[in-house]
Design an enzyme around this catalytic site. Sequence first.
Site, mmCIF file in Angstrom:
data_model
loop_
_atom_site.group_PDB
_atom_site.id
_atom_site.type_symbol
_atom_site.label_atom_id
_atom_site.label_comp_id
_atom_site.label_asym_id
_atom_site.label_seq_id
_atom_site.Cartn_x
_atom_site.Cartn_y
_atom_site.Cartn_z
ATOM 1 N N THR A 118 42.542 -25.649 -75.938
ATOM 2 C CA THR A 118 41.602 -26.612 -75.366
ATOM 3 C C THR A 118 42.295 -27.465 -74.317
ATOM 4 O O THR A 118 43.486 -27.741 -74.434
ATOM 5 C CB THR A 118 41.074 -27.510 -76.499
ATOM 6 O OG1 THR A 118 40.194 -26.725 -77.300
ATOM 7 C CG2 THR A 118 40.332 -28.724 -75.991
ATOM 8 N N ASP B 195 35.050 -29.920 -82.299
ATOM 9 C CA ASP B 195 35.096 -31.361 -82.005
ATOM 10 C C ASP B 195 35.004 -31.686 -80.525
ATOM 11 O O ASP B 195 34.630 -32.805 -80.155
ATOM 12 C CB ASP B 195 36.402 -31.952 -82.549
ATOM 13 C CG ASP B 195 37.625 -31.287 -81.909
ATOM 14 O OD1 ASP B 195 37.637 -30.042 -81.810
ATOM 15 O OD2 ASP B 195 38.551 -32.002 -81.500
ATOM 16 N N GLY C 132 39.043 -28.145 -85.038
ATOM 17 C CA GLY C 132 37.932 -29.037 -84.775
ATOM 18 C C GLY C 132 37.225 -29.612 -85.991
ATOM 19 O O GLY C 132 36.797 -30.771 -85.984
HETATM 20 N N1 ASP Z 1 39.382 -28.280 -80.966
HETATM 21 C C1 ASP Z 1 38.883 -27.000 -80.551
HETATM 22 C C2 ASP Z 1 37.812 -26.552 -81.497
HETATM 23 O O1 ASP Z 1 37.936 -26.754 -82.693
HETATM 24 C C3 ASP Z 1 39.929 -25.945 -80.515
HETATM 25 C C4 ASP Z 1 41.119 -26.263 -79.649
HETATM 26 O O2 ASP Z 1 41.561 -27.399 -79.630
HETATM 27 O O3 ASP Z 1 41.610 -25.358 -78.970
HETATM 28 O O4 ASP Z 1 36.864 -25.953 -81.059
#
Ligand code: ASP
Length: 334
Positions: free
Chosen positions: A200, A231, A254
């Site tokens: 992300t 998230d 998340g």
């Molecule tokens: N936080 C993101 C999710 O759970 C994943 C990530 O941080 O790459 O969708």
Amino acid sequence: MRGFLTTLAPGMALAITGFAAPSFAQDEAPRWSLAIHGGAGTIARENMTAEEDAAYRASLQAALDAGARVLAEGGEALDAVEAVILLLEEDPRFNAGRGAVYTWEGGHELDASIMDGRDRDAGAVAGVTTIRHPILLARKVMTDSPHVMLAGEGAEEFAAEQGIEFVPPEFFDTDARRQSLERMKAEQLSAIDVDVKFGTVGAVALDTQGNLAAGTSTGGMTGKRWSRIGDAPVIGAGTYADNRACAVSATGWGEYFIRVGVARTICARMQMGGESAQVASDAVMDDVKALGGDGGVIVVSPAGDAIFSFNTAGMYRGRATSGGTSEVAIYGDE
Ligand code: ASP
């Protein structure tokens, strides 16, 4: 924590309960400040070639420079955040935009959010499949709709009305991400096992007007099903900005970040508890860890502190300030 993280074997990062302290020098009182991330996770030197290491650093530096330029020219925090994320969404190395991970069905569902610390106006999109730059659509939701969050087909219908750029779903196909999905299915692994890192992307900024902004964009987690949403597009979990408190963008598992309300809780601790950005962030990441989650955050305070807190072996990250700081880092010990 510095030093011992490098001695961990791959995969052991999930057992770490501490935090990698930032090692960058801080300015006294920066007029503007910027922090960016490209995901946290099991990112260890022994798993990276010199070429990969250099390529990630170059991508991070280019994104950092794009945001810093906006701020140095007196531009708005929101525009700096957008400038950073636009570049990282276009870079297949990161799990956002072009490099988005695959869903269980072999598609891509993208999430993004943005928030303006001036008035806590916010916009988010979830589960879009043909939007080249989800961060631009999130911003449109904030500025041109009466809503905070739009999802799926409805979000794309709104995008068409707003003149947002569409691409065919295959635009987001990459061999590396496809292999992760195939491995996950063949070896019955979890997303955590195959993703190795959360890719992300996010940015937080303080501009010369004293305004804060935050933004986050992601493809979610490999093999996600049932329109799972993490998230990143959830205001208060993956993203938050309030001029009175802080700006936060998160990356990680998340579900835990939603349950803890990570971004909002960090800001609340700073605003109501008087904690520094580092203390508040470490405490909240500790809470995430206690539940079994992992990942990291970037935070900028109204005073211009730009900090990182992560409970993984590494985090793609960078920060720049009006004081001349401009650095990127990957591993926990740098
Ligand atoms: N936080 C993101 C999710 O759970 C994943 C990530 O941080 O790459 O969708």
